[in-house]
Design an enzyme around this catalytic site. Sequence first.
Site, PDB file in Angstrom:
ATOM      1  N   HIS A 179       0.827  -1.215   0.000  1.00 18.87           N
ATOM      2  CA  HIS A 179       0.000   0.000   0.000  1.00 18.87           C
ATOM      3  C   HIS A 179       0.853   1.253   0.000  1.00 18.87           C
ATOM      4  CE1 HIS A 179      -2.886   3.076   1.049  1.00 18.87           C
ATOM      5  NE2 HIS A 179      -3.794   2.261   0.571  1.00 18.87           N
ATOM      6  N   GLU A 209       1.403   4.219  -2.854  1.00 17.13           N
ATOM      7  CA  GLU A 209       1.433   5.605  -2.391  1.00 17.13           C
ATOM      8  C   GLU A 209       2.805   6.164  -2.068  1.00 17.13           C
ATOM      9  OE1 GLU A 209      -1.555   6.520   0.471  1.00 17.13           O
ATOM     10  OE2 GLU A 209      -3.123   5.919  -0.938  1.00 17.13           O
ATOM     11  N   HIS A 241      -7.330  -1.724  -4.617  1.00 18.05           N
ATOM     12  CA  HIS A 241      -5.997  -1.463  -5.181  1.00 18.05           C
ATOM     13  C   HIS A 241      -5.538  -2.628  -6.059  1.00 18.05           C
ATOM     14  CE1 HIS A 241      -5.280   2.274  -3.173  1.00 18.05           C
ATOM     15  NE2 HIS A 241      -5.412   1.758  -1.970  1.00 18.05           N
TER      16      HIS A 241
END
Length: 299
Positions: A179, A209, A241
């Site tokens: 993530h 990210e 995602h």
Amino acid sequence: MIKPSCVCGLSVLFLFLILSTQAWAGHDTESPAKKGILLVAFGTTVPEAKGALEHIQSQVATRFPGLPIYWAYSSRQVRSTLADSGTHYDSVPTALARMADEGFTHVAVQSLHTIPGAEFQALRETVTAMTGLPKGIKHIELGQPLLSSHEDLVACAQTIMDTLPKKRTPQDAVVLMGHGTHHAANIYYPGLQYYLWQLDPLVFIATVESAPFLDDVRRALQSRQVQTTYLLPFMAVAGDHARNDMAGQEEDSWTSILTSDGLTCIPVLRGTGESEAFVRLWLDHLHIALERIGAVASK
Ligand code: CO
């Protein structure tokens, strides 16, 4: 006329009534120990991804039988999206308050997050704030997320290798999608890359990210003349995602970008929460928390 012995008997009875009334009116009797587990995930709005969380629940029930299992989702956004479609999930404070009301005295809270980032930090602060409230839960212990120590990174890197798709050949690369976060704990992702490279130079991790970035991995894939790569989510659930940013058809998905670089991409929609080996790592952390509340014997 009342005899002196009767007066004495009456006053004893009177005193007993006063004391017992006071005991009833003024003090809850000491509640017996009641122990339970609270599992805390970020949560997911993708129905197909929920299987990962159900799998975790069944592994917890098998390994720690007899302990009630409660759930909380730490993402407010996920909870409110689910609430709009009529499904209610507790936040962490609500779940702990509910458990306190139901008489739980000792609770092991297990984070199902991957790194000790912002979600985990908020969880830790909530647990601290809700420990020892009057008539609340006496003892709350918090289990660490998947990665929080050198030993975790060694075990996780090995588990990644052990659970790679069976068809992968040594020439095929693997790109994991983490993530990533603005939080300082993002360092666990480049950290994990270091451990992975000790085991296999063609297993990469990048995040949605933050660092490591997909562009870093693209350069490495090109310089090593890789032709085929597997793409795997490195998140508990293969949710939004994984389905869109990793495996989606849009031109900015990782699959589209790497395909345009000339690679053959094989995306695998499987969250770490669906794998018994990864869940075992989280449950080793839960075991430590359960030991501390006296709910399981020491290993
Ligand atoms: Co996200």
